[in-house]
Write a protein that holds these residues in place. Sequence first.
Motif, PDB file in Angstrom:
ATOM      1  N   TYR A  91       0.847  -1.185   0.000  1.00 42.98           N
ATOM      2  CA  TYR A  91       0.000   0.000   0.000  1.00 42.98           C
ATOM      3  C   TYR A  91       0.887   1.241   0.000  1.00 42.98           C
ATOM      4  CZ  TYR A  91      -3.804  -3.155   1.298  1.00 42.98           C
ATOM      5  OH  TYR A  91      -4.718  -4.165   1.317  1.00 42.98           O
ATOM      6  N   TYR A 136      -4.341   7.786  -0.219  1.00 43.08           N
ATOM      7  CA  TYR A 136      -3.998   6.455  -0.717  1.00 43.08           C
ATOM      8  C   TYR A 136      -3.761   6.534  -2.227  1.00 43.08           C
ATOM      9  CZ  TYR A 136      -4.746   1.617  -2.217  1.00 43.08           C
ATOM     10  OH  TYR A 136      -4.635   0.378  -2.798  1.00 43.08           O
ATOM     11  N   THR A 158      -2.082   3.673  -4.385  1.00 43.67           N
ATOM     12  CA  THR A 158      -2.372   2.405  -5.045  1.00 43.67           C
ATOM     13  C   THR A 158      -1.764   1.284  -4.225  1.00 43.67           C
ATOM     14  OG1 THR A 158      -2.231   1.184  -7.146  1.00 43.67           O
ATOM     15  CG2 THR A 158      -0.272   2.378  -6.439  1.00 43.67           C
ATOM     16  N   ARG A 159      -2.108   0.085  -4.631  1.00 42.84           N
ATOM     17  CA  ARG A 159      -1.429  -1.090  -4.115  1.00 42.84           C
ATOM     18  C   ARG A 159      -0.673  -1.718  -5.266  1.00 42.84           C
ATOM     19  NH1 ARG A 159      -3.930  -6.412  -0.949  1.00 42.84           N
ATOM     20  NH2 ARG A 159      -1.884  -7.302  -0.390  1.00 42.84           N
TER      21      ARG A 159
END
Length: 915
Positions: A102, A110, A112-113
Motif C-alpha cells: 500500500y 492512498y 495504489t497497491r
Amino acid sequence: MKRSGLVLAYALGVIIMVASYHDVHAQAREDFGNRLGIHRGGEVSFEPQGPGILHDALDPAVRNWLVPQELYHEYGFQQWEYSNYARDHYQRYVNTALEGDYFYDMYGRYITRGRLIYDWRVATPEVTGSNLFKSDQYASWFSRLVVASDSRGEYYYALTVGDAIRTTLTPMTFSKPSYSGVQFDLATDKYEATILAARPSAPGTIGTMVTGGARERSNDTNMLGGRATARVGDFLQLGATYVNAFNSQTKNPSFQGNPFRGTLTEGQNNDITRLEIRLSDDSPEDGVAGAALFQEEIIITDSDGVRYSNRRTLDAERLDFRPTTQGGFQREGYLSADGNEVIALIYDLEGPEYRAALGPPPDRIARVEFILLVANDYRIELTSDRQVNRNDQPVVISAALPHRTISAAGNVQDGSNQRFVHLEYGLPVANEIFGFTVDVKDVLGMHLSGEWDRNRQHARYPRRTESDVTQHSHSVTTADAMWLNVHKRSYPWFVFGEAYSVDHNYCTSAYIVGIHNDLGEIYYDDERAFLYEFVENNDDGDRFPDWARRNFVQDREIFPGMDTNRDFIHDLNQNDNIHRPNRIPDYEEPFLRFNSDRAEFLYGVDMNNNTVIDRFQNDDQPTYLYERDRRGFNVYAGTHLGSGRARLTVGHLRERQLSDDRRNHSVYGLFSYHSSFPRWGEVRVFNHLRRVKDDIRNDVILWVLRVGSRGELVPYSDPLAGRDTWINTAYAQWDFKTNGLRMQHKIKHDIWRQVDFEDRPAEQQNIRESSGFFGIVNKADYLFDIGNIRLRPRWKSEFFRMRPPDPEDSIRPTSTELRELLSFMVRIPFLSRSELETGVEYYYVKQFRDDLQHDPVHSDRHEWVYAAQVTNQSAYVGYDLWTQAGISVARISRPDQDWTTDTRLFLTIYAGFGD
C-alpha cells in the motif's frame, strides 16, 4: 467457588461473543469494512486513520485479547482453534488480493497497491539522507525507462526516468547518448523547457531494499541542469542553459550556504599538511625557454582572518618560511624548467622550518594563496597531500580538468611576458556552466546562430575543524566558450562565416565522490571511476561513449564516417560480427575485394591539415562543436556554375591556439561537379586547392584494419606537414551501368608540397618535401543468364602510390602497388529453394618497392581461389531459414616460396526475420 463461577461465566461470554462475530462475518463475507475506502460526498477516500476503537475489547481482563486479523479475514483461520489437517490439508499462503504494498502520498492520500518502481529522496540534515532506489521491476517491467506525460491544447509535458536517455542541451554544455537520471520536458507553441536531475556518483542499482538497491548515502555528487527557449516573432529564438555538478552532504542543514558552489565531503575534509607547486615547460618538444621562476610568495590566512606571508606583503604578518625546491636549471637571476625538466616547490606545513617560523598550525589554516613571478613558456600545477591517488601519493589533475593548470599564452622565449601569477589552492567541489543561445532564421535569406557559455569551476580549502562545511574558503576559476555562424544560401551565390573562441581551460568534466564508500573520497588519477562528463566523447555518434567512464559500457569500435549504412559494422569489413568474427578487410578478402576499395581512395576535406579527412577523425576529447583551446574564424563564398551541377567556393581560415604560439592560416578554393547522364552514367569531380601555414598539432586515434585483426584503435600523431605548404586534392569518378554491364572508374591525387623547405630549422625537416597519394581503380562486371544459369565475369585493376609526409609512418607506410583481379562466378538454381554457386578468382599483386619484396604481407604474390557453395532458403517454425555449405581452396605463390594451399570448409545456418 463463587470466583470460579464468575470466571466460567466470563469465558462463556467471550466464546459466545467471538462465535457471534464469526457468524455475522460468515454471513456478510463481502463486507470489507474500510478496506475499499470510505465514501465521503460521493468520493472514496483511503486516508490513513489509525486503528480506531473496538468497543467489544473494552474488557478489563488480563489475558491477551485475540482480535481476528489477516489470517481470519483472508483464510478463516482463528487463533484460538486447534489446527488439524487430516481431512482438510494445509495450503500455503497465497495472496487473495492484488500483489504488492500500500502506498500513500505526502498528504496521506492512498495512491495504489502495487510495486515501488523508482524512489529518489533527499532529506537534510540527516545521516544517509540521500536515498535512490530502483526496483527489480524497473528493469524487468519497464526496461529501465519510465515516462509519465500529459497534454492539453498546446501544452505538453513529459517526465522521463531512465538509465540510457539520449539528452542534449547544447553541444558545448551537455550532450550524452546514455544519460542516467530524470528529465522533465515542457513544450508549448512558443516556449520549451527542460530540467535535468541526476545523482552520478551513485545513480542507483537494480535491487530490493534488502540487497542495498536503495543506496542510502550521506556524501554525493548531484547534477542539476536545464534549458529554456522562447520564440520571438517568426524568425528569432532565444535560449538559456544551465548545468552544474556539485558535491553535497546531507548532514548539513538545508539552505545553508550556496549549494551550487559545492561542499567538501567527509572524505575530502581533512587538514592539509603539504602543498606542492610544479612548474614545467608548456612546449617541451622545443626544449628551450620553458618556465622561468623569479620569485615565489605564500600567503596563509588563519581561522581568525590573520594573514601571514613569507614576503613583504603590506597587510600580512611576516612568515620566515621558504619552500623546499627540487629540479630546475639555475640561470642568472631565475630558475628555469626547459624541455622535460620540472621545478617543484614543496611547502611542508608540519616541518621544523614551518614550526620555527611560528606559522598557524594546519588545523587553523583557512586559506592558502600563492604569488609567483614567472616568464616564458610556463605551465603551473598545484597539488597537496589531500589530492592523492590510491597510494596516497600527490597527483596533479590537469589532464582531466584543464582549469587546474595555468599556462602562458603563446610560446614566448625572450622573457617579455614576465608577470605575477596569483593562485589559490582548493579541492574541486563543483563545476558550473551557464550560457545563452540565439537562432535567427531566414531574415532576407540570412540565417544566424550563436552561443556563449561561461564555465565556473569551484574549489574549497579543506579544514577539519570547520563546523559548517559550506563555509570553507571558496575560490572559483572561469573560462568562456563562444561561437557564431552566419550563412546565406541562394542561387547562384552563397556565403558562410563562422567565428569561435573556446578557452584552453573550458571544462565539462566534474569529479564525483563516494565511489567505494560513503565518505566521499576521490582518487584524482582515476578518470574512469571518478569523472562525470557533461559532454561525452562520441565521435562516431552512436549510443556508446568512446572513452572509459563509470556506469556505462565503453565503445571499443570507433570508426566515425565508416558506417554509412548504420549497421554498427565497419563498412570495409562488412561481414564481421561478434558471433562470427572476420579478420580480413573486405578489400583483401577473396570475392569481396572486387566491390570494396581501401579507405585511401575516399575523398573529403581536411581543414586541420593533419592528413586525416575530418569526417573520419576520432580523438579522446569531448565532442564539442569547436575544439578547446582554439580561437579564429573561417569565411567562404561561392557560386553555382552553369546549370548548377558545378560549384566553385573560395575561402579563408585563420585560427590560433590560445595556450601556445601556434596558428593555422589557410586560403583555399574548392571545385565540385556532380551530374548524371542518361546515356553516359554518373560523373563526380572534386578539387580542393589550399595554401596553408599550420603548426597546430591535431593528434587523432584511427581504427586500423589489418589482416589477422578485426580492427584496433591506434594513436596517430599529426606530422605537422602543413607548416608552409601547398596542398591539392583532386578526385574524379565515373559510374556506368546498363543491360547487365557495370563499370566504375575512380582516380585520386593528393599532393603536399613544402615551401622554402631548405630554409626551415632542422627539427622541422622531419617530413618529406613532397608527399601525397596517387591511386586509380578500374573495374567492370557483366551479368548475363543462359537459361536458369547466371554467369558473372569480373575485372578489377588497382594501382596506388602512398608517400606519407612522415617517412616513419607505420599506419600508412610508403608503398607502390599494382593489383589485378579476374574472377568468374556461376550460379545454378535447382529444386525449388536451393542453388549452387561456384567461382574462380585470380589475384596478382606487384610491389614496386625492393624493401618490401620479401615482406610476408606486402610482397608480390599470385593467388588462385576456387570456391563452391550450396544455399537453401526455406521457412521453418516461423523463421526465414538460410542454410549454406561450401568449400574454398586458395593457392598462393610468393617470391622464393613454393605454392601454399589454404582450405576452408563450412556449414552455416541463419535464422532470419524476413525483409
